[in-house]
Design a protein around this motif. Structure first.
Motif, PDB file in Angstrom:
ATOM      1  N   ILE A   9       0.838  -1.201   0.000  1.00 41.38           N
ATOM      2  CA  ILE A   9       0.000   0.000   0.000  1.00 41.38           C
ATOM      3  C   ILE A   9       0.869   1.247   0.000  1.00 41.38           C
ATOM      4  CG2 ILE A   9      -1.693   1.335   1.321  1.00 41.38           C
ATOM      5  CD1 ILE A   9      -2.912  -1.392   2.156  1.00 41.38           C
ATOM      6  N   GLU A  10       1.939   1.244   0.770  1.00 37.51           N
ATOM      7  CA  GLU A  10       2.845   2.393   0.778  1.00 37.51           C
ATOM      8  C   GLU A  10       3.485   2.577  -0.598  1.00 37.51           C
ATOM      9  OE1 GLU A  10       6.728   4.155   3.126  1.00 37.51           O
ATOM     10  OE2 GLU A  10       5.634   2.485   4.005  1.00 37.51           O
ATOM     11  N   LYS A  11       3.852   1.482  -1.252  1.00 40.27           N
ATOM     12  CA  LYS A  11       4.409   1.567  -2.602  1.00 40.27           C
ATOM     13  C   LYS A  11       3.393   2.198  -3.548  1.00 40.27           C
ATOM     14  CE  LYS A  11       7.306  -2.537  -2.267  1.00 40.27           C
ATOM     15  NZ  LYS A  11       7.464  -3.917  -2.754  1.00 40.27           N
ATOM     16  N   TYR A  12       2.153   1.774  -3.436  1.00 36.19           N
ATOM     17  CA  TYR A  12       1.095   2.313  -4.293  1.00 36.19           C
ATOM     18  C   TYR A  12       0.887   3.806  -4.039  1.00 36.19           C
ATOM     19  CZ  TYR A  12      -3.624   3.372  -5.910  1.00 36.19           C
ATOM     20  OH  TYR A  12      -4.718   3.959  -6.510  1.00 36.19           O
ATOM     21  N   PHE A  13       0.775   4.202  -2.788  1.00 33.55           N
ATOM     22  CA  PHE A  13       0.548   5.614  -2.467  1.00 33.55           C
ATOM     23  C   PHE A  13       1.721   6.494  -2.899  1.00 33.55           C
ATOM     24  CE2 PHE A  13      -2.547   4.576   1.218  1.00 33.55           C
ATOM     25  CZ  PHE A  13      -3.623   4.586   0.345  1.00 33.55           C
ATOM     26  N   ASN A  14       2.890   5.928  -3.019  1.00 32.67           N
ATOM     27  CA  ASN A  14       4.070   6.693  -3.420  1.00 32.67           C
ATOM     28  C   ASN A  14       4.477   6.451  -4.871  1.00 32.67           C
ATOM     29  OD1 ASN A  14       5.154   8.200  -1.018  1.00 32.67           O
ATOM     30  ND2 ASN A  14       4.793   6.187  -0.137  1.00 32.67           N
ATOM     31  N   CYS A  15       3.543   5.944  -5.684  1.00 30.40           N
ATOM     32  CA  CYS A  15       3.903   5.690  -7.081  1.00 30.40           C
ATOM     33  C   CYS A  15       4.238   7.001  -7.788  1.00 30.40           C
ATOM     34  CB  CYS A  15       2.794   4.930  -7.806  1.00 30.40           C
ATOM     35  SG  CYS A  15       1.303   5.860  -8.143  1.00 30.40           S
ATOM     36  N   SER A  16       4.781   6.889  -8.954  1.00 30.59           N
ATOM     37  CA  SER A  16       5.240   8.044  -9.717  1.00 30.59           C
ATOM     38  C   SER A  16       4.117   9.070  -9.909  1.00 30.59           C
ATOM     39  CB  SER A  16       5.743   7.578 -11.084  1.00 30.59           C
ATOM     40  OG  SER A  16       6.062   8.669 -11.895  1.00 30.59           O
ATOM     41  N   GLN A  17       4.495  10.330  -9.981  1.00 31.15           N
ATOM     42  CA  GLN A  17       3.530  11.399 -10.233  1.00 31.15           C
ATOM     43  C   GLN A  17       3.300  11.593 -11.736  1.00 31.15           C
ATOM     44  OE1 GLN A  17       1.841  13.000  -7.711  1.00 31.15           O
ATOM     45  NE2 GLN A  17       2.832  11.460  -6.444  1.00 31.15           N
ATOM     46  N   THR A  25      -5.650   2.268 -10.236  1.00 28.89           N
ATOM     47  CA  THR A  25      -6.100   1.697  -8.966  1.00 28.89           C
ATOM     48  C   THR A  25      -5.007   0.800  -8.387  1.00 28.89           C
ATOM     49  OG1 THR A  25      -7.108  -0.187 -10.076  1.00 28.89           O
ATOM     50  CG2 THR A  25      -8.537   1.728  -9.634  1.00 28.89           C
ATOM     51  N   TYR A  26      -5.151   0.487  -7.131  1.00 26.15           N
ATOM     52  CA  TYR A  26      -4.191  -0.362  -6.421  1.00 26.15           C
ATOM     53  C   TYR A  26      -3.950  -1.698  -7.137  1.00 26.15           C
ATOM     54  CZ  TYR A  26      -2.378  -3.305  -2.647  1.00 26.15           C
ATOM     55  OH  TYR A  26      -1.644  -4.183  -1.911  1.00 26.15           O
ATOM     56  N   PRO A  27      -5.008  -2.464  -7.463  1.00 22.90           N
ATOM     57  CA  PRO A  27      -4.730  -3.748  -8.112  1.00 22.90           C
ATOM     58  C   PRO A  27      -4.092  -3.603  -9.500  1.00 22.90           C
ATOM     59  CG  PRO A  27      -7.097  -3.454  -7.792  1.00 22.90           C
ATOM     60  CD  PRO A  27      -6.416  -2.285  -7.177  1.00 22.90           C
ATOM     61  N   LYS A  28      -4.520  -2.616 -10.254  1.00 20.56           N
ATOM     62  CA  LYS A  28      -3.946  -2.419 -11.584  1.00 20.56           C
ATOM     63  C   LYS A  28      -2.469  -2.036 -11.488  1.00 20.56           C
ATOM     64  CE  LYS A  28      -4.718  -0.107 -15.972  1.00 20.56           C
ATOM     65  NZ  LYS A  28      -5.558   0.803 -16.745  1.00 20.56           N
ATOM     66  N   TYR A  29      -2.133  -1.187 -10.530  1.00 17.07           N
ATOM     67  CA  TYR A  29      -0.735  -0.791 -10.336  1.00 17.07           C
ATOM     68  C   TYR A  29       0.142  -2.014 -10.086  1.00 17.07           C
ATOM     69  CZ  TYR A  29       3.410   1.383  -8.287  1.00 17.07           C
ATOM     70  OH  TYR A  29       4.695   1.754  -8.003  1.00 17.07           O
ATOM     71  N   HIS A  30      -0.291  -2.875  -9.184  1.00 14.33           N
ATOM     72  CA  HIS A  30       0.529  -4.045  -8.840  1.00 14.33           C
ATOM     73  C   HIS A  30       0.480  -5.144  -9.894  1.00 14.33           C
ATOM     74  CE1 HIS A  30       2.092  -2.678  -5.052  1.00 14.33           C
ATOM     75  NE2 HIS A  30       0.902  -2.212  -4.752  1.00 14.33           N
ATOM     76  N   ARG A  31      -0.568  -5.185 -10.717  1.00 13.74           N
ATOM     77  CA  ARG A  31      -0.620  -6.148 -11.821  1.00 13.74           C
ATOM     78  C   ARG A  31       0.318  -5.757 -12.950  1.00 13.74           C
ATOM     79  NH1 ARG A  31      -6.425  -5.947 -11.584  1.00 13.74           N
ATOM     80  NH2 ARG A  31      -6.334  -4.612 -13.408  1.00 13.74           N
ATOM     81  N   GLN A  32       0.429  -4.463 -13.218  1.00  7.85           N
ATOM     82  CA  GLN A  32       1.125  -4.014 -14.418  1.00  7.85           C
ATOM     83  C   GLN A  32       2.538  -3.468 -14.197  1.00  7.85           C
ATOM     84  OE1 GLN A  32      -1.580  -1.225 -16.220  1.00  7.85           O
ATOM     85  NE2 GLN A  32      -2.836  -2.849 -17.071  1.00  7.85           N
ATOM     86  N   TYR A  33       2.889  -3.125 -12.961  1.00  7.28           N
ATOM     87  CA  TYR A  33       4.190  -2.505 -12.712  1.00  7.28           C
ATOM     88  C   TYR A  33       4.913  -3.202 -11.566  1.00  7.28           C
ATOM     89  CZ  TYR A  33       2.096   1.103 -15.575  1.00  7.28           C
ATOM     90  OH  TYR A  33       1.486   1.772 -16.604  1.00  7.28           O
ATOM     91  N   LYS A  34       6.238  -3.062 -11.572  1.00 11.59           N
ATOM     92  CA  LYS A  34       7.018  -3.605 -10.463  1.00 11.59           C
ATOM     93  C   LYS A  34       8.184  -2.674 -10.177  1.00 11.59           C
ATOM     94  CE  LYS A  34       9.931  -6.673 -13.217  1.00 11.59           C
ATOM     95  NZ  LYS A  34      10.404  -8.052 -13.372  1.00 11.59           N
ATOM     96  N   LEU A  44      11.873   1.450 -20.732  1.00 10.08           N
ATOM     97  CA  LEU A  44      11.101   2.565 -20.208  1.00 10.08           C
ATOM     98  C   LEU A  44      10.933   2.384 -18.692  1.00 10.08           C
ATOM     99  CD1 LEU A  44       9.444   5.107 -20.858  1.00 10.08           C
ATOM    100  CD2 LEU A  44       7.480   3.604 -21.237  1.00 10.08           C
ATOM    101  N   TYR A  45      11.163   3.447 -17.932  1.00 13.37           N
ATOM    102  CA  TYR A  45      11.014   3.366 -16.480  1.00 13.37           C
ATOM    103  C   TYR A  45      10.585   4.717 -15.928  1.00 13.37           C
ATOM    104  CZ  TYR A  45      15.420   5.887 -15.892  1.00 13.37           C
ATOM    105  OH  TYR A  45      16.402   6.837 -15.917  1.00 13.37           O
ATOM    106  N   TRP A  46      10.128   4.698 -14.674  1.00 13.43           N
ATOM    107  CA  TRP A  46       9.739   5.902 -13.945  1.00 13.43           C
ATOM    108  C   TRP A  46      10.340   5.812 -12.558  1.00 13.43           C
ATOM    109  CZ3 TRP A  46       6.644   2.595 -16.601  1.00 13.43           C
ATOM    110  CH2 TRP A  46       6.048   3.077 -17.749  1.00 13.43           C
ATOM    111  N   LYS A  47      10.433   6.940 -11.892  1.00 12.67           N
ATOM    112  CA  LYS A  47      10.875   6.982 -10.491  1.00 12.67           C
ATOM    113  C   LYS A  47       9.658   7.316  -9.640  1.00 12.67           C
ATOM    114  CE  LYS A  47      15.514   6.804 -10.532  1.00 12.67           C
ATOM    115  NZ  LYS A  47      16.432   6.468  -9.493  1.00 12.67           N
ATOM    116  N   LYS A  59       4.521  -9.494 -18.207  1.00 18.99           N
ATOM    117  CA  LYS A  59       3.182 -10.089 -18.206  1.00 18.99           C
ATOM    118  C   LYS A  59       2.514  -9.641 -16.918  1.00 18.99           C
ATOM    119  CE  LYS A  59       4.050 -14.365 -20.686  1.00 18.99           C
ATOM    120  NZ  LYS A  59       3.933 -15.818 -20.636  1.00 18.99           N
ATOM    121  N   GLU A  60       1.221  -9.392 -16.998  1.00 14.91           N
ATOM    122  CA  GLU A  60       0.510  -9.008 -15.779  1.00 14.91           C
ATOM    123  C   GLU A  60       0.598 -10.143 -14.768  1.00 14.91           C
ATOM    124  OE1 GLU A  60      -3.431  -7.471 -16.037  1.00 14.91           O
ATOM    125  OE2 GLU A  60      -2.872  -5.929 -17.468  1.00 14.91           O
ATOM    126  N   VAL A  61       0.681  -9.776 -13.498  1.00 16.07           N
ATOM    127  CA  VAL A  61       0.764 -10.767 -12.434  1.00 16.07           C
ATOM    128  C   VAL A  61      -0.562 -10.841 -11.686  1.00 16.07           C
ATOM    129  CG1 VAL A  61       3.254 -10.521 -12.129  1.00 16.07           C
ATOM    130  CG2 VAL A  61       1.713  -9.114 -10.784  1.00 16.07           C
TER     131      VAL A  61
END
Length: 119
Positions: A9-17, A25-34, A44-47, A59-61
């Motif tokens: 949850i902390e990772k999600y709340f602090n995702c890239s701007q 959404t939370y589940p989509k973030y964790h399915r598509q990004y790591k 391609l990457y973001w901070k 692949k989505e997880v």
């Protein structure tokens, strides 16, 4: 550097701007990004706000969630909102309401009535 990962949850709340994360959404973030420690050239990457490197999953997880019922009260409503409402913080997730149950009850009235009826 902290040797332990912060919770999901902390990772999600602090995702890239970056705008691509604006309505995620939370589940989509964790399915598509790591979060990775190094990146390969030309990838391609973001901070994120914690200075972690975020990349797209190849692949989505499958994202798992703790099984909760309405008997779990506030934890259940927190989870339900987290699953479908994009947010950057706990306060934004609560949406100005005094608790998560009230927000769910007001904004998802049909689902709430269905839960109460089937309980």
């Amino acid at each position: 550097m902290d040797p332990y990962y912060t919770d999901a949850i902390e990772k999600y709340f602090n995702c890239s701007q970056n705008p691509i994360f604006q309505n995620i959404t939370y589940p989509k973030y964790h399915r598509q990004y790591k979060i990775v420690s190094t990146i390969s050239p030309n990838r391609l990457y973001w901070k994120d706000c914690l200075n972690n490197i975020i990349v797209c999953q190849k692949k989505e997880v499958l994202v798992r969630f703790r099984y909760l019922t309405i008997e779990n009260a506030e934890d259940f409503f927190y989870q339900q909102i987290l699953l479908c409402v994009p947010a950057w913080s706990e306060q934004q997730l609560k949406g100005g309401y005094s608790n998560y149950k009230l927000r769910f009850q007001v904004e998802f009235l049909n689902e709430y009535q269905s839960l109460i009826t089937n309980f």
